[in-house]
Design a protein around this motif. Sequence first.
Motif, PDB file in Angstrom:
ATOM      1  N   PRO A 219     -18.102  -5.319  10.221  1.00  0.00           N
ATOM      2  CA  PRO A 219     -17.119  -5.951  11.212  1.00  0.00           C
ATOM      3  C   PRO A 219     -17.557  -5.093  12.536  1.00  0.00           C
ATOM      4  N   ASN A 220     -17.471  -4.433  13.466  1.00  0.00           N
ATOM      5  CA  ASN A 220     -16.602  -3.159  14.586  1.00  0.00           C
ATOM      6  C   ASN A 220     -15.736  -3.018  14.127  1.00  0.00           C
ATOM      7  N   PRO A 221     -15.146  -1.583  13.962  1.00  0.00           N
ATOM      8  CA  PRO A 221     -13.899  -0.991  13.405  1.00  0.00           C
ATOM      9  C   PRO A 221     -12.783  -1.540  14.084  1.00  0.00           C
ATOM     10  N   LYS A 222     -13.256  -2.635  15.359  1.00  0.00           N
ATOM     11  CA  LYS A 222     -11.498  -2.686  16.353  1.00  0.00           C
ATOM     12  C   LYS A 222     -11.657  -4.535  15.685  1.00  0.00           C
ATOM     13  N   THR A 223     -12.861  -4.692  15.022  1.00  0.00           N
ATOM     14  CA  THR A 223     -12.042  -6.187  14.292  1.00  0.00           C
ATOM     15  C   THR A 223     -11.151  -6.522  13.933  1.00  0.00           C
ATOM     16  N   VAL A 224     -10.489  -7.536  13.877  1.00  0.00           N
ATOM     17  CA  VAL A 224      -9.234  -8.280  13.518  1.00  0.00           C
ATOM     18  C   VAL A 224      -9.542  -9.025  12.596  1.00  0.00           C
ATOM     19  N   CYS A 225      -9.188  -9.074  11.313  1.00  0.00           N
ATOM     20  CA  CYS A 225      -9.756 -10.215   9.861  1.00  0.00           C
ATOM     21  C   CYS A 225      -8.083 -10.933   9.804  1.00  0.00           C
ATOM     22  N   ILE A 226      -8.766 -11.510   9.426  1.00  0.00           N
ATOM     23  CA  ILE A 226      -7.828 -12.899   9.137  1.00  0.00           C
ATOM     24  C   ILE A 226      -7.619 -13.641   7.571  1.00  0.00           C
ATOM     25  N   ASN A 227      -7.540 -13.205   6.117  1.00  0.00           N
ATOM     26  CA  ASN A 227      -7.354 -14.573   5.456  1.00  0.00           C
ATOM     27  C   ASN A 227      -6.406 -15.472   5.551  1.00  0.00           C
ATOM     28  N   TYR A 228      -6.937 -16.373   5.801  1.00  0.00           N
ATOM     29  CA  TYR A 228      -6.141 -17.516   5.543  1.00  0.00           C
ATOM     30  C   TYR A 228      -6.166 -18.613   5.062  1.00  0.00           C
ATOM     31  N   HIS A 232      -5.279 -11.448  -0.833  1.00  0.00           N
ATOM     32  CA  HIS A 232      -6.060 -10.434  -1.398  1.00  0.00           C
ATOM     33  C   HIS A 232      -7.703 -10.146  -0.625  1.00  0.00           C
ATOM     34  N   ASP A 233      -7.846  -8.583  -0.697  1.00  0.00           N
ATOM     35  CA  ASP A 233      -9.753  -9.072  -0.556  1.00  0.00           C
ATOM     36  C   ASP A 233     -10.661  -9.725  -0.637  1.00  0.00           C
ATOM     37  N   TYR A 238      -8.928  -6.928   5.284  1.00  0.00           N
ATOM     38  CA  TYR A 238      -8.151  -7.957   5.506  1.00  0.00           C
ATOM     39  C   TYR A 238      -7.199  -6.745   6.407  1.00  0.00           C
ATOM     40  N   ASP A 239      -6.877  -7.246   8.061  1.00  0.00           N
ATOM     41  CA  ASP A 239      -5.124  -6.882   8.036  1.00  0.00           C
ATOM     42  C   ASP A 239      -4.495  -7.977   8.038  1.00  0.00           C
ATOM     43  N   TYR A 240      -4.460  -9.426   8.156  1.00  0.00           N
ATOM     44  CA  TYR A 240      -3.133  -9.761   7.975  1.00  0.00           C
ATOM     45  C   TYR A 240      -3.814 -10.827   6.524  1.00  0.00           C
ATOM     46  N   VAL A 442     -17.132  -2.830 -11.481  1.00  0.00           N
ATOM     47  CA  VAL A 442     -16.131  -3.046 -10.003  1.00  0.00           C
ATOM     48  C   VAL A 442     -15.207  -3.915 -10.423  1.00  0.00           C
ATOM     49  N   ALA A 443     -13.787  -3.948 -10.203  1.00  0.00           N
ATOM     50  CA  ALA A 443     -12.583  -4.585 -10.184  1.00  0.00           C
ATOM     51  C   ALA A 443     -13.054  -5.494  -9.253  1.00  0.00           C
ATOM     52  N   GLY A 444     -13.610  -5.230  -8.351  1.00  0.00           N
ATOM     53  CA  GLY A 444     -13.262  -6.602  -7.292  1.00  0.00           C
ATOM     54  C   GLY A 444     -14.769  -8.061  -7.050  1.00  0.00           C
TER      55      GLY A 444
END
Length: 534
Positions: A219-228, A232-233, A238-240, A442-444
Amino acid sequence: MTHYLEFVDDTSAKFWMIKLLGNSHTVTYGKIGSEGRASTKEFDSAEEAQKSAAKLIASKKKKGYTASARTDAKPAAQLTNDEAVEKYGLADRYVGNIRFAKVIVFEGDVEIYGDVNKNTVESLFFDGEREPTDELVIIDGNLTVHGSLDLTEYYPCLLVLGDLHCDFVTSVNSYKEVTGDAYITTAFIGNYNHGQMVVEGTTHVPLILNSDHGCTMTPNPKTVCINYFSYHDDFFKYDYYVDELKNLFPDEFFEWFDEDDDEDFDFEWWSLAATLKSGASPFLEGAAPDLLSAEEIRAIASGDAPAGEAPASNPKPTTMSPAEAKEAFEAFRAEPALTFLSMCGDATVYRGNVTSDVSDILDLALTLGEQGTPIVIDGDLTLTADSVEWGSESECNLLLVTGDLRVNHLLMSEVGDITVQGDLHAKTLVGMYGDNGGSLNVAGDAQVEVLVATTYFCFGFGGNVQTKHIIGDGTYATDFTDDYISTESTNLFVPEMIEGGEFSAWQLFEARVAGKEVFVNNGKVREGAYEQEW
């Protein structure tokens, strides 16, 4: 956001389109097939522009106009799966993991007015004559959709050999791959763990909402990412997260099962998507994050604005004794890092995210120990060089990344341990000659296009391993999966991958870096979903 309507009867065939952009909207109308006439109206606020657009759309629908879609592009060819594999190199693409019954090809750029969805794909891609089957649509150029790209059925899948421009993307079930950049002016929604969205370039979009849907996107650095979906990532940082949704959105987007339990709900993403498509804000008053605007994204696409903020300068590295490093970082208290650390000199520590163009990871170290060198990135590590190497015949080097590791092509051999506490993203990952202690943990999650695990190099994955091809030789290097292409199957590789009658991991690595083909017949990769949890 764009809305495209048509009115067709015995005496006329007209279109009407409205495009919302910030505090204005532009209406274009005329006979179908013509450019039409356009007029733009300015308002005091985006909310006023949205309300005016909604009123005009309702008025047109009341007069008999209906949502539709059209394009002047026509299919140039229909290919078999094998023909498409040979002509378009599907073997090295995510969509190449599916064997298609039919491949429809459009040559050159394609422009579509209206939404691409299950109701319009027949007229847009199949010339009005479709017998649904396992289909792939290839756009051999850029794809521009004046509306939404909502491919939510399993087929058709989509491969765009260029850039994608559209207002909105909904990704459910089908596989979509874009080899260039994506410019999405409103939002991307990914739902459920069937299907995949792949963008090889940068995805410029204000908002990403994702629910366990497979995504390979930057994503663009300014993109807001939401995990619904979870806390966890996974495919994004994610931002939310799901537990923060009620602080962002009103009750109308929630179906509550237990009024006394504020975590017992379904998030009605389809309702939120409809609100976004209308041009209205879905956020609670005062809760909206700072989002990229459609104007900014269009400026980036036209080259009139930078693609994103320049990365901050790397943090200044410091040194730390092995004892201090063991005390500061828990990962150094587990094997094999603990044994390696006892042989090492001082550690080089970066407190923060690091972006570097080094081709040898040891170049990040301030000093090199005689028997080994520890390097700690206390954050994310992004390596931008095409080819990166790690490993030594005798030195017990250590790399610890407490965040995510992103790399193009990484060759690991001999001795040395890499521990990644976040996710791993790579185009090619080769581990070989690990007899003396070479390992990657790799943990993730790991997203790797081609993974080669041979000659006792140790791999440990704590999350999902998402890959197109896994190549192994049956040593414990492939303990994490029973489903891999054997290095003994030399007939599956192009001749350049074979030396002295045997598969060469080094030749494959060099070919991948150079962008060359490494398989014949698509490597006969596993069929069906290419994401599997080990």
